[in-house]
Design a protein around this motif. Structure first.
Motif, short mmCIF file in Angstrom:
data_model
loop_
_atom_site.label_atom_id
_atom_site.label_comp_id
_atom_site.label_asym_id
_atom_site.label_seq_id
_atom_site.Cartn_x
_atom_site.Cartn_y
_atom_site.Cartn_z
N PHE A 6 1.07 -1.22 0.24
CA PHE A 6 0.25 0.09 0.18
C PHE A 6 0.67 1.21 0.05
O PHE A 6 1.94 1.59 1.22
N LEU A 7 1.07 2.21 -0.97
CA LEU A 7 1.37 3.31 -1.64
C LEU A 7 0.77 4.47 -0.36
O LEU A 7 -0.72 4.21 -0.81
N SER A 8 1.40 5.22 0.26
CA SER A 8 0.87 6.10 0.36
C SER A 8 1.44 7.49 0.77
O SER A 8 2.53 7.50 0.61
N GLY A 31 -7.46 -2.12 -6.60
CA GLY A 31 -8.69 -1.45 -6.55
C GLY A 31 -8.54 0.21 -6.82
O GLY A 31 -7.57 0.37 -7.57
N SER A 32 -8.97 0.50 -6.05
CA SER A 32 -8.85 2.83 -5.81
C SER A 32 -8.56 3.22 -5.30
O SER A 32 -8.29 2.84 -4.75
N ALA A 33 -7.61 4.56 -5.91
CA ALA A 33 -6.85 5.03 -4.87
C ALA A 33 -7.86 6.05 -4.03
O ALA A 33 -9.14 6.23 -4.10
N SER A 34 -6.79 5.64 -2.53
CA SER A 34 -7.80 6.67 -1.70
C SER A 34 -7.76 8.71 -1.00
O SER A 34 -6.30 8.21 -1.47
N TYR A 35 -8.40 8.81 -0.80
CA TYR A 35 -7.88 9.86 -0.28
C TYR A 35 -8.64 10.44 0.65
O TYR A 35 -9.04 9.60 1.71
N GLN A 48 -2.47 4.14 -2.10
CA GLN A 48 -3.05 3.02 -3.52
C GLN A 48 -2.51 1.58 -3.22
O GLN A 48 -1.19 1.90 -3.14
N ALA A 49 -3.00 0.69 -3.24
CA ALA A 49 -2.59 -0.35 -3.61
C ALA A 49 -2.17 -1.38 -4.58
O ALA A 49 -3.41 -1.33 -5.68
N VAL A 50 -0.82 -1.89 -4.96
CA VAL A 50 -0.64 -2.31 -5.43
C VAL A 50 -0.48 -4.16 -5.23
O VAL A 50 -0.14 -4.11 -4.07
N THR A 51 0.04 -4.57 -6.11
CA THR A 51 0.17 -5.73 -5.72
C THR A 51 1.26 -6.58 -7.02
O THR A 51 1.34 -5.88 -8.34
#
Length: 69
Positions: A6-8, A31-35, A48-51
């Motif tokens: 999870f990048l933030s 998934g979608s980015a979160s703010y 933003q989650a990445v796999t």
């Protein structure tokens, strides 16, 4: 094996570059980015989650996720 990160960070170009770097290294958006608003610092932050699928190997919680190949 599928690994997850999870990048933030602050909602700025540095965050976009962080996500772009992950994508160029073979990570895939999940998934979608979160703010969210950080009231203490009065700034928007995003995540933003990445796999990434990596070769089968034992999971090691002490290993950095970026070191899996």
């Amino acid at each position: 094996m599928l690994i997850y990160r999870f990048l933030s960070g602050e909602d700025d170009s540095a965050f976009c570059h962080k996500v772009t770097k992950a994508l160029s290294d073979g990570w895939v958006l999940h998934g979608s980015a979160s703010y969210a608003y950080d009231a203490m610092n009065k700034k928007m932050v995003c995540g933003q989650a990445v796999t990434k699928v990596v070769s089968d190997q034992p999971y090691d919680p002490d290993k950095k996720l970026v070191d899996y190949v």
